[in-house]
Scaffold this motif. Structure first.
Motif, PDB file in Angstrom:
ATOM      1  N   GLY A 445       9.149  18.540 -30.255  1.00  0.00           N
ATOM      2  CA  GLY A 445       7.883  19.010 -29.712  1.00  0.00           C
ATOM      3  C   GLY A 445       7.490  18.212 -28.484  1.00  0.00           C
ATOM      4  N   TYR A 452       2.775  20.128 -33.885  1.00  0.00           N
ATOM      5  CA  TYR A 452       3.861  19.279 -34.367  1.00  0.00           C
ATOM      6  C   TYR A 452       4.016  19.366 -35.881  1.00  0.00           C
ATOM      7  N   ARG A 468       8.532  14.049 -31.868  1.00  0.00           N
ATOM      8  CA  ARG A 468       7.660  14.355 -30.736  1.00  0.00           C
ATOM      9  C   ARG A 468       8.245  13.734 -29.475  1.00  0.00           C
ATOM     10  N   TYR A 470       7.223  12.785 -25.669  1.00  0.00           N
ATOM     11  CA  TYR A 470       6.032  12.573 -24.857  1.00  0.00           C
ATOM     12  C   TYR A 470       6.316  12.978 -23.414  1.00  0.00           C
ATOM     13  N   HIS A 642      -2.374  17.767 -36.942  1.00  0.00           N
ATOM     14  CA  HIS A 642      -1.427  16.732 -36.524  1.00  0.00           C
ATOM     15  C   HIS A 642      -0.921  15.915 -37.690  1.00  0.00           C
TER      16      HIS A 642
END
Length: 936
Positions: A445, A452, A468, A470, A642
């Motif tokens: 993600g 997520y 994840r 960034y 989240h």
């Protein structure tokens, strides 16, 4: 892959005539989940950059920070970290002083204590509703302090604030625990250091104790060049201590600056000793931990479908970074791998409708395709994933992919579905329905707009994991790093089991895949037993071979050793088991199919979290002072979008179960017997080759043992069996003693090779390892564990530190015996003995120093009389038309007793067997370990 952004605590303490007041409020509570999600996303995105810019460990004006100390104790990959700080309000007014700690996302806070002017507040973990009710009973008057959240790539922030009068002394202490995860071949322990001001007593200590030993330890220069030389490291075989202790002047940004230059992450990387592929089994405090991280295995071929989001939100940096990462990822593919690319927005397109081999031509074309993508439109995740699964199913049905290969889908997306099927639960069900058991889904993600929690659930449910990414300048490196973690699958269908009634409460013990550089961990409780030994059995499949690996440990030994270690974490096994169990239950809870199942899992999480004092999404830390009768609450507000209930660990979603182990028929459940008595042992009538190398050939028809030596040179390779009919070759390479004994340099077999030509399978057994190759795949095992390996009709049975038996098509067997000597012995070296049965089913073409005797020659012995040595008779032997003078003596058979051996009475042939063997011994020297013997 985080369950949520953990507990951020806001406290307000005001000094009044009647004492202290403590007030806390969670600002997001009471909002609808949709509005909460929208606001939280916006707030988090803002706070990410702001908090990284002005984060300080200690906040406040006109304060004196007397000390800031961080101590981590890592024992067997489990870390207990304590952060302590002592602060004085040196201003003239009352003020709020903050204590902020960034902790790893995977960590559980276990305690927080605070001492304010002699009043101590001690924390305890309780069920969230219980903690809130207790806190509400003692909630003071006044305005609440809001909960503040901050986020970064690998850390999250614990915050507390206390309002105190001038002259107040405050001491903060925070504890948290986490299991070190092995990635890309090492463990990484990170401590965020950003004091924001000068500290007279600033110190970081990291203590590591690994019972098997530490192979490497590094302290990367993550704080900057100026601090590299201040990091002190001392280490021994199994311990390490890393110290960072800059003085005030060394902390300054410049010579006269009052600001601290310490700003960053203090990192320690290390890896541990592994003496076998069977893993490391440890027992402590009534709990066991099995670490499994095999190496020296060839990777399995991969079948990968890359599914890339190219919707409008990917425009700019996100797409640029994704393209850059894909260039490197595609370069990593080999000709044995198969792949395709699907890119999607509101439509779904395929670079290739079918999987193609990873040839240089196909990779170059795929790169051009990736570079030409222009992001636009919506997001149709459902159809893209359906197309990816269909592609793998089609390839599998058509037999285009290796049945032992690993098939995976790697999804890269930055947003929620907006086109086609947009209901997340329906997409999840659709993917689950069509995915085959042998397929895995990995979700990446990008950024904060992606859901997520959904990506994590869909990955976990389909034997994968999520991460994840960034969206910043190093997003490409994050993507490449993730791919590196899954790019080399070594094993499939791994199961770690234990004998019945030996253990209970086992964490996940079945794993779909094992990737190079990672580690599988299984933990549980040890049941009471009369035995002081615990054994585990690991089964797995690698490229063309099946493995059964056995490891055992003394259940008392580690606790005895831990008691001697000053800085070890003695409760590590108990906490590590609870840590893994709670994380797996949190993952299982997020996938629970019914409310009743979810409630049952919830109760177990609560019980374990309270018992082991973990702050989880379902528990809170209540901080109480007996003196002031006040309570503080450290809580984790619900954050469904989240990950309030998502996994803190990677792939597992199995409930812990008690294992009743039914071993495969070739697995020994007890301590191996000596080679001659163990299951599958060689018969009594065998040919033996031992030190210097002594050959003992048994002739069954004559009921006679014949002995001879081969006086060859170190490095020479002697052919023992050469059978072109069955395609079997057995060769041995000589090594020498360290120095001459008298006027003689002894030689021994240092390596024995067995080559099976029909399958191209070669084994090279040395005193260090057992290496095997089939021309494509290379695998290596040590003598450090009992193991059974099966490939292409060849069975290799390794008995730990004892012997290896090779069985080819159930009718040819060779046993190699390991002889260890004292490492510092001035003369002797480790060597191998070889034992070959006479009833091996060779063809009529068999030859070699041993193979030639599969057709027993006619032998007669006469004229037995006293020799020059009164202990040895002499005689005349007639064999192969030759009359030989022979001597009767003793040689050793070490199958029953490896130290002393058993005496074998035999007739000794002099001159390296001349006259008994065909030709001369030099005729049996071959150029390499897999060479057949030329026709004599």
């Amino acid at each position: 892959m985080r369950r949520l952004l953990l507990l951020l605590l806001g406290l307000l303490v005001s000094h009044q005539s009647h004492g202290f007041e403590f007030i806390i409020d969670g600002e997001w509570e009471g909002e609808t989940s949709g509005l909460q999600d929208h606001r939280e996303r916006h707030r988090r995105a803002i706070l990410t950059s702001e908090e990284q810019e002005d984060f300080e460990a200690i906040r406040g004006d006109d304060i004196t920070v007397k000390s800031y100390k961080v101590e981590s104790r890592i024992t067997s990959r489990f870390a207990h970290t304590t952060v302590r700080s002592s602060v004085v309000n040196s201003g003239s007014k009352a003020q709020s002083i903050g204590f902020n700690v960034q902790i790893p996302k995977r960590a559980f806070i276990t305690n927080f204590t605070m001492n304010v002017n002699g009043i101590t507040f001690v924390g305890s973990v309780k069920e969230k509703t219980v903690a809130r009710n207790l806190y509400a009973q003692a909630r003071a008057r006044g305005k609440a302090a809001g909960i503040v959240r901050a986020n970064s790539q690998d850390m999250e922030t614990f915050k507390t604030e206390v309002h105190v009068p001038p002259g107040s002394n405050i001491e903060f202490e925070l504890h948290y625990q986490e299991m070190m995860q092995r990635k890309l071949g090492f463990y990484e322990h990170s401590l965020h250091l950003q004091p924001g001001r000068l500290v007279p007593q600033f110190q970081v200590d990291v203590y590591i104790y690994e019972p098997k030993g530490i192979t490497m330890i590094e302290t990367p220069n993550t704080l900057g060049e100026m601090y590299a030389e201040l990091i002190r490291r001392t280490s021994s075989k199994d311990k390490a201590h890393i110290v960072f202790k800059p003085n005030l002047q060394q902390q300054r940004k410049c010579e006269n600056c009052t600001d601290s230059a310490i700003d960053g992450t203090f990192t320690v990387k290390y890896d541990v000793e592994r003496d076998s592929n069977a893993g490391e089994l440890q027992v402590s405090d009534g709990h066991f931990v099995q670490f499994f991280a095999p190496s020296n295995l060839s990777p399995l071929p991969k079948n990968i479908v890359f599914v890339i989001d190219v919707s409008g939100s990917m425009w700019g940096v996100k797409m640029k970074q994704t393209v850059e990462a894909m260039q490197a990822i595609l370069d990593d593919l080999t000709i044995d791998d198969h792949f395709s690319i699907i890119d999607f927005n509101h439509n779904v397109r395929c670079w290739s409708e079918e999987l193609v081999a990873g040839s240089s031509i196909q990779i170059a074309d795929a790169k051009r395709y990736i570079q030409s993508i222009k992001p636009n439109g919506g997001t149709n995740i459902n159809e893209a994933l359906m197309r990816a699964v269909q592609m793998l199913v089609k390839a599998s049905n058509q037999g285009l992919i290796d049945p032992r290969s690993v098939s995976m889908i790697i999804l890269v997306s930055d947003g929620d579905p907006t086109v086609g099927e947009i209901k997340l639960s329906t997409i999840q069900k659709n993917v689950k329905r069509v995915m085959r058991e042998e397929f895995s889904l990995f979700s990446l993600g990008i950024g904060f707009d992606v859901d997520y929690d959904f990506l994590e659930r869909i990955a976990m449910e389909n034997r994968g994991m999520a991460q994840r990414i960034y969206a910043n300048h190093d997003a490409a490196e994050q993507l490449r790093r993730f791919y590196s973690q899954v790019s080399a699958p070594l094993l499939r269908r791994i199961t770690i089991q234990f004998p019945e009634d030996s253990v209970s409460d086992i964490t996940q013990n079945r794993f779909d895949k094992y990737f190079s550089g990672s580690e599988l961990v299984v933990a549980g409780k040890v049941l009471p037993s009369d035995s002081n030994t615990l054994t585990s059995f690991t089964t797995a499949s690698a490229a063309r071979l099946d493995l059964t690996l056995e490891t055992e440990t003394d259940t008392m030994e580690l606790d005895t050793e831990l008691a001697k270690q000053q800085h070890s974490f003695t409760g590590f096994a108990r906490q590590l088991w609870a840590y893994i169990t709670v994380n797996q239950l949190i993952a299982e809870r997020s996938l629970a199919p019914t409310a009743a199942k979810k409630r049952k899992i919830t109760q177990r999480i609560l019980t374990l979290a309270v018992e082991h004092q973990f702050v989880t999404p379902l528990t809170a830390l209540l901080v109480e002072s007996e003196e002031a009768k006040e309570r503080l609450l450290a809580d984790s507000p619900k954050d469904p979008k989240h990950g309030c209930c998502s996994a803190g660990s990677s792939s597992a979603s199995l409930a812990p179960v008690r294992v009743v182990y039914q071993p495969p028929p070739w697995v020994q459940m007890t301590t191996p017997a000596p080679p001659s008595q163990a299951e599958g042992a060689l018969p009594e009538h065998i040919t033996i080759v031992e030190n210097d190398p002594h050959f003992i050939v048994h002739l069954p028809r004559s009921n006679m043992d014949i002995c001879f030596n081969i006086d060859s040179e170190p490095g020479h390779i002697l052919n023992l069996v050469s059978d072109r009919g069955t395609g079997v070759v057995v060769n041995g390479q000589l090594v020498s003693s360290k120095q001459m004994l008298g006027n003689k340099l002894n030689t021994y077999f240092g390596t024995i090779s067995v080559y099976y030509q029909p399958e191209g399978l070669s084994l090279a057994i040395s005193t260090h390892s057992i290496a095997m190759t089939d021309g494509t795949h290379n695998h290596s095992f040590t003598w450090g564990a009992t193991a059974d390996i099966i490939q292409d009709g060849v069975k290799i049975a390794i008995v730990k530190d004892s012997h290896v038996t090779i069985t080819i098509n159930d009718n040819i067997r060779v046993m190699v015996l390991l002889h260890r000597v004292w490492k510092k012995h001035p003369v002797n070296v480790d060597f191998l003995g070889i034992y070959i049965p006479n009833d091996n089913n060779y063809s009529s073409l068999a030859h070699g120093l041993i193979g030639q005797f599969s057709m027993e020659p006619e032998v007669s012995v006469s004229d037995i009389h006293e020799g020059s040595d009164p202990l040895k008779k002499e005689a005349t032997m007639e064999v192969k038309g030759n009359r030989l003078v022979v001597t009767r003596g003793w040689q050793k058979d070490y199958r029953r007793d490896k130290k002393r051996g058993s005496d074998v009475y035999c007739w000794f042939i002099h001159n390296s067997g001349k006259g008994f063997i065909d030709g001369r011994y030099t005729d049996y020297i071959v150029p390499d370990l897999n060479s057949f013997l030329p026709t004599l």
